[in-house]
Motif scaffolding. Structure first.
Motif, PDB file in Angstrom:
ATOM      1  N   ALA A  76      -5.913  -6.407   5.733  1.00 51.49           N
ATOM      2  CA  ALA A  76      -6.889  -6.330   6.769  1.00 51.49           C
ATOM      3  C   ALA A  76      -6.743  -7.428   7.602  1.00 51.49           C
ATOM      4  N   SER A  77      -6.554  -8.560   7.254  1.00 54.13           N
ATOM      5  CA  SER A  77      -6.215  -9.863   8.124  1.00 54.13           C
ATOM      6  C   SER A  77      -5.465 -10.663   7.665  1.00 54.13           C
ATOM      7  N   SER A 127       0.835  -1.212   0.188  1.00 52.06           N
ATOM      8  CA  SER A 127      -0.091  -0.180   0.056  1.00 52.06           C
ATOM      9  C   SER A 127       0.675   1.313   0.003  1.00 52.06           C
ATOM     10  N   LEU A 142      -7.672  -8.560   1.983  1.00 48.91           N
ATOM     11  CA  LEU A 142      -7.293  -7.338   1.638  1.00 48.91           C
ATOM     12  C   LEU A 142      -8.356  -6.258   2.094  1.00 48.91           C
ATOM     13  N   ASP A 143      -8.093  -4.863   2.367  1.00 45.81           N
ATOM     14  CA  ASP A 143      -9.069  -3.878   2.729  1.00 45.81           C
ATOM     15  C   ASP A 143     -10.092  -3.829   1.637  1.00 45.81           C
ATOM     16  N   SER A 144      -9.917  -4.443   0.301  1.00 48.83           N
ATOM     17  CA  SER A 144     -10.813  -3.957  -0.608  1.00 48.83           C
ATOM     18  C   SER A 144     -11.729  -5.357  -0.811  1.00 48.83           C
ATOM     19  N   ALA A 189      -2.888  -2.366  -2.118  1.00 48.75           N
ATOM     20  CA  ALA A 189      -4.306  -2.672  -1.127  1.00 48.75           C
ATOM     21  C   ALA A 189      -3.310  -2.825   0.355  1.00 48.75           C
ATOM     22  N   ARG A 190      -4.213  -2.593   1.290  1.00 46.99           N
ATOM     23  CA  ARG A 190      -3.924  -2.741   2.802  1.00 46.99           C
ATOM     24  C   ARG A 190      -4.302  -4.175   3.057  1.00 46.99           C
TER      25      ARG A 190
END
Length: 496
Positions: free
Chosen positions: A183-184, A42, A198-200, A180-181
């Motif tokens: 997320a988990s 990211s 991903l955060d997406s 992307a970030r």
């Protein structure tokens, strides 16, 4: 960890920066036709990006990947590096240089330092550094490539530009980048990493995951829970502040390491700017005072805002666990005093390639990878501790505590051996060779109590001629070298 015999076809690299893109470049260049390689990063997440001084192993890494040196140096605004100038480390006003290459000529029974010590005793020898080409060239601010790799060198480079250069290189060989970030992280029932979420909302599955998430160690540390061994009882520094400044003159082929009362400061000259920073122990000095000291000891206008970086020296007890390999800061950190950060990234990559689990992950590969990694990092750790332990400084609480601290037994043995006999040695696969240990131990103030008897067998005339022939050869070669700045401009760069 159970043995996993699933063929490795899809590799997911979590994180970019220097570690992520070096990994992507090496894997895609060597195994790209057999692998599907994805890198997730990211732009919103910053990188440490201060590992801008390197050691000669990077030259060889680039040759393995067939990277054009001139293109690389132009893209990263790089300059050449012949060593490190340690200023005020032994004591106030006492400086020395740890240079690349070799010093003098060894005999099969004894290293050159023994003949040099005998020469000093007889009044026949000059400074130890006068017998080293790289050191003399660095002092005189000269450089050129020589036939048959006749001069050992590394680079000063822009870490951000280097990551972008390697990204283009990697994408050419088929690496897919996803912006992307993370997320988990999703784990399988057996503890393996199954996917990055991903955060997406996208789910990125993989067979092998490479953790390049920096100090967060999102995969190896946070998800798999691999313990971190803290080495701050030997290496007190836990903070750094970095700032970039305008160039104020010719770029010198040396990294400068300037000792302060509670840490040290670096200066790294690139073609287009200078990288500056200060490394310190927060229990001895506060951030504002460290920042003021740094800004009071720079040359040129600041180009960036100074930023504080926190770290904990140490290493994770495993760097490969399940189907995850940590490379770079996610596996551990040693302060940049000897410019080893990029080297450690490179070594992990090469070790992974040599033990690549294409037919499935085997315990034997994982155990050997972890054992080699641990052994290598311990020797580098000891070499860094050496700079603090062996000093004549007792003028501040910081230096007094460093000089008086107990050190690892294997390091104390090396110090004692050199002190008592003048002997130094290199363990198989250890990064730093005898000449590095000798330069630092002599530079920090150790005077060996004796020399090898081989040196006693040479008369004054023979010993004097031997030493002078080496010094003269170095002097003549240096005299023929062009100025470093002029050579860089001609070879790969733009004028200041």
């Amino acid at each position: 960890m159970e043995q996993q015999h699933k063929h490795i076809r899809r590799v997911v690299i979590a994180g970019g920066g220097t570690a992520g893109w070096m990994t992507a470049a090496a894997l895609s260049r060597t195994l790209g036709k057999a692998l599907d390689i994805v890198l997730v990063e990211s732009d919103e997440i910053g990188t440490v990006g201060v590992g801008e001084a390197t050691i000669p192993t990077l030259v060889h890494f680039h040759r393995l990947l067939d990277i054009n040196e001139q293109e690389f140096m132009a893209a990263t605004q790089a300059t050449f590096k012949l060593g490190i100038s340690f200023e005020g480390w032994r004591d106030r006003g006492k400086d020395y240089i740890h240079s690349f290459g070799t010093t003098g000529t060894d005999h099969w029974t004894a290293g050159f330092q023994h003949f040099w010590m005998k020469g000093r005793e007889r009044g026949l020898a000059r400074d130890y550094g006068d017998y080293c080409l790289e050191l003399r060239a660095g002092l005189e601010h000269k450089f050129a490539h020589l036939p048959n790799d006749g001069i050992h060198y590394a680079y000063h480079l822009d870490a951000g530009r280097y990551a972008r250069f390697l990204r283009r290189f990697s994408e050419h060989f088929g690496v897919e980048r996803i912006e992307a970030r993370i997320a988990s992280v999703e784990q399988a029932a057996n503890g393996d990493i199954a996917a990055l979420l991903l955060d997406s909302g996208k789910r990125i599955e993989g067979d092998l995951f490479i953790d390049c998430t920096g100090f967060r160690s999102l995969l190896l540390g946070q998800t798999l829970g691999i313990e971190y061994q803290d080495w701050s009882h030997w290496l007190f520094n836990d903070s750094a502040i970095a700032v970039q400044t305008e160039s104020m003159g010719p770029a010198l082929p040396m990294t400068r390491s300037i000792a302060h009362d509670w840490g040290w400061q670096w200066r790294i000259p690139l073609q287009n700017r200078v990288g500056n920073g200060i490394v310190y122990a927060s229990r001895f000095i506060d951030d504002d005072t460290a920042k003021a000291t740094l800004l009071g000891n720079i040359e040129g206008k600041p180009l960036t805002e100074p930023r504080v970086i926190r770290f904990k020296p140490g290493q994770r007890t495993q760097t490969w666990s399940h189907n995850c390999v940590a490379i770079g800061l996610s596996s551990g950190f040693l302060e940049p005093i000897e410019s080893t950060s990029i080297h450690l990234i490179q070594r992990s990559i090469v070790r992974l390639l040599q033990n690549f689990p294409s037919q499935g992950i085997r315990r034997s590969d994982v155990d050997e990878f972890n054992a080699q990694t641990w052994s290598e990092i311990e020797f580098i750790r000891d070499f860094i501790i050496l700079h603090y332990k062996v000093t004549e400084r007792r003028d501040t609480p910081y230096w007094k505590q460093a000089a008086e601290m107990p050190v690892p037994a294997q390091l104390q043995h090396r110090i004692d051996m050199f002190q008592e006999t003048g002997r130094a040695f290199r363990v198989v696969n250890e990064l730093f060779g005898e000449n590095s240990w000798i330069q630092v131990m002599l530079g920090q103030g150790i005077t060996p109590e004796q020399h090898h008897p081989s040196a006693d067998l040479m008369g004054d005339e023979e010993l004097g001629a031997f030493l002078e022939s080496i010094r003269t050869r170095v002097e003549r070669t240096v005299a023929q070298l062009p100025a470093h700045q002029a050579y860089v401009e001609r070879y790969c760069g733009a004028k200041l």
